[in-house]
Design an enzyme around this catalytic site. Sequence first.
Site, mmCIF file in Angstrom:
data_model
loop_
_atom_site.group_PDB
_atom_site.id
_atom_site.type_symbol
_atom_site.label_atom_id
_atom_site.label_comp_id
_atom_site.label_asym_id
_atom_site.label_seq_id
_atom_site.Cartn_x
_atom_site.Cartn_y
_atom_site.Cartn_z
ATOM 1 N N HIS A 130 -8.130 3.382 5.752
ATOM 2 C CA HIS A 130 -7.465 2.283 5.069
ATOM 3 C C HIS A 130 -6.861 2.799 3.775
ATOM 4 C CE1 HIS A 130 -8.061 -1.240 7.544
ATOM 5 N NE2 HIS A 130 -9.351 -0.960 7.701
ATOM 6 N N ASP A 160 -0.799 1.370 0.865
ATOM 7 C CA ASP A 160 -0.231 0.532 1.932
ATOM 8 C C ASP A 160 1.229 0.181 1.673
ATOM 9 O OD1 ASP A 160 -2.431 0.407 3.548
ATOM 10 O OD2 ASP A 160 -2.978 -1.645 3.058
#
Length: 372
Positions: A130, A160
């Site tokens: 992540h 991200d």
Amino acid sequence: MHTAPPLAGLRILEMAGIGPGPFCGMMLADHGAEVIRVERPSRGGMTDPARDPLLRSRRTIVLDLKRPEAVAAVRHLAATCDGLIEGYRPGVMERLGLGPDLLLADNPRLVYGRMTGWGQTGPLADEPGHDIDYLAISGTLHALGEAGRKPNAPINLAADFGGGGMMLAFGMLAAILHVKATGEGQVVDAAMTDGSAVLSSMIWGFRAMGQWRDERGTNLLDGGAPFYDTYETADGKWIAVGAIEPQFYAALRGVMALDGSEWDTQFVPSAWPALKQELATRFKARPRDAWVAAFAGHEACIAPVLGFDEAVAHPHNVARGTFVTAGSVVQPAPAPRYSASTTVAPRMAGRTEGAAILAEAGFDADAIAALL
């Protein structure tokens, strides 16, 4: 008079995912590209399409990619597109029969955008992860946080979205320009590890010049400097101080009556802890908005730290239309702005439009009924 959005005429196929892939699709759609999102049959998930700004302003088709005819339909659609965005682990699209070799053979001008954390190659390429993990190995996470405390990730903004979705959007457009010049499509390998490293390029430059220490919270821009930090105010709110340049630092000193000679040592790191403590004490004596009023017109680079609701109502954001409401959802407006072009007014994801999308692509009624 404004003209059409700058990406009008581009057609992008987006394989549904979460986070950075949809952010890339949103950016392209906001600026005029026709983005068609391919969803799999619903199995639940983390998002409500009708309330998620990341899914705004594109059409959706639901296809079961376990069925060969659905895979064939995606290949057909990709052959009509300028680009494709996918965010699966390496090898997933190939196993589906939708890998870049096949789709570029169908459409040699296709730009095939791949969004992953670790990249398509390297020893970690097949590992899960992540934002916080990608930020960690790029070296960027180590620099984020207060002195003497643990590293602190900035939500999932840096890997991200900044290092991932925005980098992929840039790479897609760069490769599309290459197609227009050469006719040659290609694969864009956007890795969040790479992107988050690129975002920290200035800090790498500071290190090379001997102007950045590895210890968190001891440097010019990481909260180490007293004139570049946030401070709590009397009402439990916060003020942001960014008075780096001499004229801004002088304004800070003037408004706060920082007259002692110790304040002449602006760029002496050994003096910073004591100066920070003094500023913290002084800011704690008055409410946030009282400080904002005191600094108004003094050009000291001071701003209130606003919550989301406060940000929406701030006069500057209101004047610029920084936030809009679409489908009852308050959200950031498309950015940046253009002098000659419009952006797309956000519209929330609604019903799927698979039948219309397939009909436009030349599928007959029986084929559409079988697929949907």
